[in-house]
Every structure is written in C-alpha cells, then in structure tokens.
Scaffold this motif. Structure first.
Motif, short mmCIF file in Angstrom:
data_model
loop_
_atom_site.label_atom_id
_atom_site.label_comp_id
_atom_site.label_asym_id
_atom_site.label_seq_id
_atom_site.Cartn_x
_atom_site.Cartn_y
_atom_site.Cartn_z
N TYR A 11 19.19 49.87 -44.83
CA TYR A 11 20.25 50.80 -44.44
C TYR A 11 20.75 51.54 -45.68
O TYR A 11 20.53 51.10 -46.82
CB TYR A 11 21.40 50.07 -43.75
CG TYR A 11 21.93 48.87 -44.50
CD1 TYR A 11 22.77 49.01 -45.60
CD2 TYR A 11 21.57 47.57 -44.10
CE1 TYR A 11 23.25 47.91 -46.28
CE2 TYR A 11 22.05 46.47 -44.78
CZ TYR A 11 22.89 46.65 -45.88
OH TYR A 11 23.36 45.56 -46.56
N ARG A 61 20.20 59.61 -40.99
CA ARG A 61 19.05 59.10 -40.23
C ARG A 61 19.52 58.07 -39.19
O ARG A 61 20.29 57.17 -39.51
CB ARG A 61 18.06 58.45 -41.18
CG ARG A 61 16.80 57.87 -40.49
CD ARG A 61 15.91 57.19 -41.50
NE ARG A 61 15.34 58.15 -42.42
CZ ARG A 61 14.23 58.86 -42.19
NH1 ARG A 61 13.58 58.70 -41.05
NH2 ARG A 61 13.79 59.71 -43.08
N MET A 116 19.56 54.79 -36.79
CA MET A 116 19.21 53.44 -37.22
C MET A 116 19.18 52.48 -36.04
O MET A 116 19.78 52.74 -34.99
CB MET A 116 20.18 52.96 -38.28
CG MET A 116 21.62 52.83 -37.83
SD MET A 116 22.74 52.46 -39.22
CE MET A 116 22.00 50.97 -39.89
N ALA A 141 23.61 54.69 -42.41
CA ALA A 141 22.44 55.37 -41.87
C ALA A 141 21.19 54.51 -42.05
O ALA A 141 21.17 53.58 -42.87
CB ALA A 141 22.24 56.72 -42.55
N CYS A 151 17.12 53.74 -42.97
CA CYS A 151 16.21 54.03 -44.08
C CYS A 151 14.79 53.72 -43.64
O CYS A 151 14.57 52.85 -42.79
CB CYS A 151 16.54 53.17 -45.32
SG CYS A 151 18.04 53.63 -46.17
N LYS A 152 13.85 54.41 -44.24
CA LYS A 152 12.44 54.10 -43.96
C LYS A 152 12.07 52.78 -44.61
O LYS A 152 12.60 52.41 -45.64
CB LYS A 152 11.54 55.21 -44.50
CG LYS A 152 11.65 56.54 -43.74
CD LYS A 152 10.67 57.53 -44.28
CE LYS A 152 10.69 58.84 -43.51
NZ LYS A 152 9.74 59.83 -44.04
#
Length: 205
Positions: free
Chosen positions: A162, A173, A175, A202, A204-205
């Motif tokens: 995150y 992004r 989540m 948010a 995260c990849k």
C-alpha cells in the motif's frame, strides 16, 4: 494485546480480525449479529449498537487499541455518531487507547472530484456523514488516532502493499480490501501514521 473492533462482519473488518487472531491478540468485537462471527478462540463477540455510547464504552474498556472498519449501509448513517462514541469512550480512560479509523478518499479535502462523484453515486446525505465523522476524528486532541482515507476498494486478493500519503488522492490507485486490513494491522504497533489530520491510502503494484 487487547483490541476493540468495530465493523468485524464487514470485508475489511473480517480480514483484520483474522490477522489479529492469527497473531495471538485478544479481540472484543461489537456487532449487531454475533452469530455471524461464530465461536473463535481469543474472540469475544458482543451484541450492540455502535452509535450507543454505553455499548461502545463496554467494548473499549481496557482495550489497548481500537479499530473501526465501519461504513454506512442501506441509507443508515452511523459514521459521525460512532466516531463520537468511540472517541469519547477512549478519552474517558486514564490512558486512552490509540483509535484507528477507516474513512474514504474524498473526505478531509483529499479529492474534490471524488467527493462530488461519491455524493452523486451514494447520495449527499450519506457521504456528508462520512465527512462529518472524518472532520471530528481529524480534530481530536486527547486521543491518539490513525485516520486513513482509502482509494476505491476492490474485491480481489491483496498483495500486502500500500501507499500512504497526504495530498490529492484523485488518481490514487484502487486497492484490495485485504490490503486496507494489512495497513490497519501494521498501524496497530507503528506510530508513524498517528494524527496529522489523516492520510490517504492507495494500492501498489
């Protein structure tokens, strides 16, 4: 550690509950339907109303940490009343427990665009209740708190990652709900996100 949990039967609350129990914490959860949680070691499910100050005090009494994963459902607005009840109960203790709250992107000036969109989708009254609760928490001066405003939540497996930030969250992004619970679990023992008016959260990849 003794944890008081609100919203345990929701998705985020359920993920957090599982993490807390697996880590060996004792959890007391205030819920409308205790039977939904079933019997689990180290869990005490208490029937009650999150907007009732007496019910909330009973669950928070002696807690080390309080975690709120609450949200409005079906037009029933509980956010402001619940936040007030939780903070008052925490403040009444000689050593107030840290209180963790889940709000939403769009609150607290985090995104004017998302604010208008959610008011349109969910109704102004419902989202304004989130706004009032968010503002009440952010101005708390006597109880240590963590306030997060997650981006759009998805029903997908989490990846344990995150991003926590302050500033505009319009293009944050989306989540997984599981990752919101992961943040809450991390924030139980960390103080790096305490106070400061709240943070955006948010994926995260």
């Amino acid at each position: 550690m003794q944890i008081a949990l609100f919203g345990a039967t929701g998705a985020v609350g359920g993920y957090f509950l599982n993490k807390a129990l697996a880590a060996g914490h004792e959890v007391t959860a205030l819920v409308r339907s205790p039977e939904k949680l079933g019997a689990q070691p180290s869990l005490m499910a208490v029937k009650g109303d999150v907007t009732d100050a007496s019910d909330v005090r009973g669950v928070i009494d002696q807690a080390d940490v309080v975690v709120s994963c609450l949200g409005n459902v079906k037009g029933v607005m509980i956010m402001e009343k619940a936040a007030e009840a939780i903070l008052q109960a925490a403040a009444a203790q000689s050593n107030p427990p840290k209180c963790l709250f889940v709000s939403s992107i769009g609150c607290g000036g985090s995104s004017w665009v998302v604010l208008q969109l959610l008011r349109f989708i969910n109704g102004r009254a419902g989202f304004d209740d989130y706004e009032r609760a968010d503002a009440r928490i952010a101005r708390e001066a006597n109880v240590p708190y963590v306030l997060i405003r997650p981006a759009a939540l998805k029903e997908k497996p989490g990846n344990g990652k995150y991003r926590v930030f302050q500033g505009d969250g319009t293009f944050a992004r989306p989540m997984a709900k599981e990752d919101v619970a992961a943040f809450l679990f991390d924030a139980v023992e960390s103080d790096q996100w305490d106070g400061n008016g709240g943070f955006q959260l948010a994926g995260c990849k």
